[in-house]
Design a protein around this motif. Structure first.
Motif, mmCIF file in Angstrom:
data_model
loop_
_atom_site.group_PDB
_atom_site.id
_atom_site.type_symbol
_atom_site.label_atom_id
_atom_site.label_comp_id
_atom_site.label_asym_id
_atom_site.label_seq_id
_atom_site.Cartn_x
_atom_site.Cartn_y
_atom_site.Cartn_z
ATOM 1 N N TRP A 188 7.860 -0.134 -4.343
ATOM 2 C CA TRP A 188 6.551 -0.524 -3.839
ATOM 3 C C TRP A 188 5.457 -0.534 -4.910
ATOM 4 C CZ3 TRP A 188 1.789 1.828 -3.417
ATOM 5 C CH2 TRP A 188 1.723 3.210 -3.639
ATOM 6 N N GLN A 189 5.471 0.450 -5.795
ATOM 7 C CA GLN A 189 4.403 0.504 -6.798
ATOM 8 C C GLN A 189 4.528 -0.629 -7.814
ATOM 9 O OE1 GLN A 189 5.003 4.732 -7.791
ATOM 10 N NE2 GLN A 189 2.851 5.051 -7.276
ATOM 11 N N ARG A 190 5.737 -0.938 -8.206
ATOM 12 C CA ARG A 190 5.934 -2.043 -9.148
ATOM 13 C C ARG A 190 5.516 -3.373 -8.512
ATOM 14 N NH1 ARG A 190 8.332 -3.844 -13.812
ATOM 15 N NH2 ARG A 190 9.655 -5.689 -13.743
ATOM 16 N N CYS A 191 5.922 -3.584 -7.271
ATOM 17 C CA CYS A 191 5.560 -4.833 -6.599
ATOM 18 C C CYS A 191 4.044 -4.936 -6.417
ATOM 19 C CB CYS A 191 6.265 -4.929 -5.252
ATOM 20 S SG CYS A 191 8.057 -5.119 -5.393
ATOM 21 N N ALA B 171 7.920 -8.874 2.074
ATOM 22 C CA ALA B 171 7.367 -7.571 1.697
ATOM 23 C C ALA B 171 6.121 -7.689 0.841
ATOM 24 C CB ALA B 171 8.424 -6.768 0.934
ATOM 25 N N HIS B 172 6.111 -8.625 -0.109
ATOM 26 C CA HIS B 172 5.031 -8.641 -1.109
ATOM 27 C C HIS B 172 4.760 -10.060 -1.600
ATOM 28 C CE1 HIS B 172 8.601 -8.850 -3.599
ATOM 29 N NE2 HIS B 172 8.966 -7.656 -3.183
ATOM 30 N N PRO B 173 4.299 -10.949 -0.732
ATOM 31 C CA PRO B 173 3.947 -12.293 -1.219
ATOM 32 C C PRO B 173 2.847 -12.199 -2.258
ATOM 33 C CG PRO B 173 2.992 -11.916 0.952
ATOM 34 C CD PRO B 173 3.903 -10.755 0.672
ATOM 35 N N MET B 174 2.928 -13.059 -3.241
ATOM 36 C CA MET B 174 1.973 -12.966 -4.350
ATOM 37 C C MET B 174 1.570 -14.348 -4.832
ATOM 38 S SD MET B 174 4.642 -11.513 -7.204
ATOM 39 C CE MET B 174 5.042 -10.127 -6.127
ATOM 40 N N ARG B 175 0.429 -14.403 -5.471
ATOM 41 C CA ARG B 175 -0.026 -15.650 -6.076
ATOM 42 C C ARG B 175 0.807 -15.934 -7.325
ATOM 43 N NH1 ARG B 175 -6.632 -15.128 -5.126
ATOM 44 N NH2 ARG B 175 -6.429 -14.439 -2.954
ATOM 45 N N PRO B 176 0.899 -17.196 -7.725
ATOM 46 C CA PRO B 176 1.876 -17.566 -8.765
ATOM 47 C C PRO B 176 1.395 -17.383 -10.195
ATOM 48 C CG PRO B 176 0.797 -19.528 -7.913
ATOM 49 C CD PRO B 176 0.259 -18.371 -7.114
ATOM 50 N N TYR B 177 0.378 -16.553 -10.428
ATOM 51 C CA TYR B 177 -0.251 -16.503 -11.746
ATOM 52 C C TYR B 177 0.407 -15.520 -12.704
ATOM 53 C CZ TYR B 177 -3.635 -18.954 -8.926
ATOM 54 O OH TYR B 177 -4.227 -19.854 -8.063
ATOM 55 N N LEU B 178 1.525 -14.935 -12.304
ATOM 56 C CA LEU B 178 2.347 -14.140 -13.215
ATOM 57 C C LEU B 178 3.789 -14.656 -13.206
ATOM 58 C CD1 LEU B 178 1.992 -11.746 -15.169
ATOM 59 C CD2 LEU B 178 2.614 -10.210 -13.293
ATOM 60 N N ALA B 179 4.034 -15.704 -12.428
ATOM 61 C CA ALA B 179 5.357 -16.346 -12.355
ATOM 62 C C ALA B 179 6.453 -15.346 -12.007
ATOM 63 C CB ALA B 179 5.667 -17.061 -13.674
ATOM 64 N N GLN B 180 6.199 -14.524 -10.975
ATOM 65 C CA GLN B 180 7.160 -13.471 -10.620
ATOM 66 C C GLN B 180 7.513 -13.450 -9.135
ATOM 67 O OE1 GLN B 180 8.897 -10.910 -12.306
ATOM 68 N NE2 GLN B 180 8.457 -12.036 -14.174
ATOM 69 N N GLY B 181 7.142 -14.463 -8.360
ATOM 70 C CA GLY B 181 7.431 -14.424 -6.931
ATOM 71 C C GLY B 181 8.917 -14.348 -6.639
ATOM 72 N N ALA B 182 9.683 -15.329 -7.111
ATOM 73 C CA ALA B 182 11.138 -15.299 -6.921
ATOM 74 C C ALA B 182 11.753 -14.123 -7.672
ATOM 75 C CB ALA B 182 11.752 -16.614 -7.396
ATOM 76 N N ALA C 1 0.803 -1.227 0.000
ATOM 77 C CA ALA C 1 0.000 0.000 0.000
ATOM 78 C C ALA C 1 0.836 1.277 0.000
ATOM 79 C CB ALA C 1 -0.930 0.010 1.213
ATOM 80 N N GLY C 2 2.135 1.159 0.195
ATOM 81 C CA GLY C 2 2.977 2.348 0.227
ATOM 82 C C GLY C 2 4.409 1.986 0.551
ATOM 83 N N ALA C 3 5.306 2.948 0.372
ATOM 84 C CA ALA C 3 6.727 2.704 0.627
ATOM 85 C C ALA C 3 6.980 2.301 2.073
ATOM 86 C CB ALA C 3 7.532 3.949 0.272
ATOM 87 N N VAL D 95 2.477 -5.966 -9.698
ATOM 88 C CA VAL D 95 2.656 -7.385 -9.978
ATOM 89 C C VAL D 95 1.723 -8.221 -9.112
ATOM 90 C CG1 VAL D 95 4.311 -9.295 -9.901
ATOM 91 C CG2 VAL D 95 5.020 -7.073 -10.786
ATOM 92 N N GLN D 96 1.583 -7.852 -7.833
ATOM 93 C CA GLN D 96 0.644 -8.570 -6.972
ATOM 94 C C GLN D 96 -0.789 -8.494 -7.517
ATOM 95 O OE1 GLN D 96 2.016 -6.400 -3.353
ATOM 96 N NE2 GLN D 96 1.839 -8.399 -2.345
ATOM 97 N N GLN D 97 -1.188 -7.295 -7.914
ATOM 98 C CA GLN D 97 -2.551 -7.113 -8.427
ATOM 99 C C GLN D 97 -2.765 -7.877 -9.720
ATOM 100 O OE1 GLN D 97 -2.347 -2.877 -8.618
ATOM 101 N NE2 GLN D 97 -3.001 -2.555 -6.509
ATOM 102 N N GLN D 98 -1.776 -7.828 -10.623
ATOM 103 C CA GLN D 98 -1.918 -8.534 -11.893
ATOM 104 C C GLN D 98 -1.934 -10.046 -11.681
ATOM 105 O OE1 GLN D 98 -2.414 -6.994 -14.995
ATOM 106 N NE2 GLN D 98 -2.993 -9.105 -15.475
#
Length: 397
Positions: free
Chosen positions: A351-354, A307-318, A290-292, A357-360
């Motif tokens: 933060w904004q890029r991460c 910082a930004h765990p994400m679902r694997p549907y963009l293959a960008q976690g690592a 949500a912010g820096a 990626v999380q949202q996408q």
């Protein structure tokens, strides 16, 4: 720069951060709770945005020795097997983005980063150390540790980087947040030798099969010798997952895919027949950054899944963890700024890029598992605009 950096976590994100900080001239101590380094799991896809970072650290040769370079990304219907779209990778990716798209076993990626860190005399590795609370004292940070034998220790440094994963203790203290939230999705993962599969099932492509409330993706690993297979479906994990008998996963998965096409069912059945087992993981994440302030405050910063765990549907976690490290390296080289301001610069850059990626990644999960009219619209769009939809210039450049 001769700052003393403390890093919590010895996974891919922690090792990448350690290497990056050392390359920026810092002295690094990395603390890992396990008594020995090791990485479990299956495959990882690394887009050219991530491969460029690894190449920048001088790891191109080490990466080529263990990775695979898929020729294309193919999207198919899980229902009938029809091809919906494809995206050339290979040479096209190098020409367009300056680096290849590679797939790699998680243990191999961890290993090449570990070798690079061990060969850097600015990094000290401390195993069997459970991270506890930290305290900011004037111009430095003190970190409490506990050994596997129960002994209490402490470490002092100029900066602290929390790279200790989804359930990060550093994050919990920095942000005071509650636990992660379940996604309602279950991931079944397996790695199988390609030469143990029927010839018709072997491939050097990344293939995604999209079906109602589920999808399957598979791709080559270890120079193409292995095939990584991941099936994700909607479902509730067993309450006793820690003691779960994973031998039943094959039957569960076959039942979940009963309405899919024959080639996909053949692949799923071939995994145990080739001597490999399915491991079950429930997927969890957090809300997008949500912010820096959620990535750095004062002398403490977070990276990777902390910082930004994400679902694997963009293959960008690592990949995002490795990008974090590369940006952290550049921030630490801003010698005219106080250390806290360098960490703030890192957070502002990331933060904004991460978050995007999380949202996408979340949106992709909805699209991949679509039902009804949304599924029909997705398939039609892929047939009409496939390459334009599959390519990700905003991400890879």
């Amino acid at each position: 720069m001769d700052a003393q950096v403390l890093i919590a976590g010895g996974g891919i994100g922690g090792l990448a951060a350690a290497l990056a900080c050392a390359r920026a001239g810092a002295r690094v101590r990395l603390f890992e709770r396990a008594p020995a380094f090791g990485e479990v799991g299956a495959g990882v896809q690394l887009g050219p945005n991530v491969v460029r970072c690894l190449h920048g650290w001088g790891l191109a040769q080490a990466l080529d020795a263990v990775a695979a370079r898929p020729g294309r990304l193919v999207v198919r219907s899980a229902r009938n097997g029809a091809q919906l779209a494809q995206l050339p990778l290979g040479a096209r990716c190098v020409e367009r983005y300056g680096a290849p798209y590679v797939t790699i076993h998680r243990a191999d990626l961890h290993g090449l980063l570990l070798d690079a860190v061990r060969n850097n005399d600015r990094v000290q590795l401390r195993l069997d150390r459970q991270v506890g609370a930290y305290g900011v004292q004037g111009s430095g940070v003190a970190l409490a540790l506990q050994t596997g034998a129960g002994a209490q220790e402490s470490a002092e440094g100029d900066l602290l980087i929390g790279a200790d994963g989804l359930r990060s203790r550093i994050r919990a203290q920095l942000l005071g947040e509650a636990g992660t939230r379940a996604s309602g999705h279950l991931a079944y993962r397996a790695v199988v030798r390609q030469d143990a599969l029927p010839a018709a099932l072997r491939t050097q492509d990344v293939t995604a099969w999209l079906g109602p409330r589920l999808h399957v993706v598979h791709y080559p690993l270890r120079r193409g010798e292995l095939l990584n297979v991941v099936a994700i479906r909607h479902g509730t994990p067993p309450a006793d997952l820690d003691d779960w008998d994973h031998t039943v996963n094959a039957a569960d998965l076959e039942a979940a895919l009963a309405a899919t096409c024959a080639p996909l069912q053949d692949l799923v059945r071939a995994v145990p027949q080739a001597g490999s087992g399915w491991r079950l993981w429930p997927l969890a994440d957090r809300a997008p950054v949500a912010g820096a302030h959620e990535m750095a405050q004062g002398l403490v910063a977070l990276s990777g899944d902390a910082a930004h765990p994400m679902r694997p549907y963009l293959a960008q976690g690592a990949g995002m963890a490795i990008e974090d490290a590369a940006v952290l390296q550049q921030a630490l080289l801003l010698h005219d700024l106080p250390l806290a301001e360098r960490l703030r610069h890192y957070a502002l850059e990331r933060w904004q890029r991460c978050a995007r990626v999380q949202q996408q990644s979340r949106r992709n999960g909805v699209v991949f598992h679509a039902t009804g009219a949304l599924r029909w619209g997705r398939d039609a769009a892929l047939r009409l605009l496939g390459e334009r939809l599959l390519d990700q210039p905003w991400l890879y450049r």
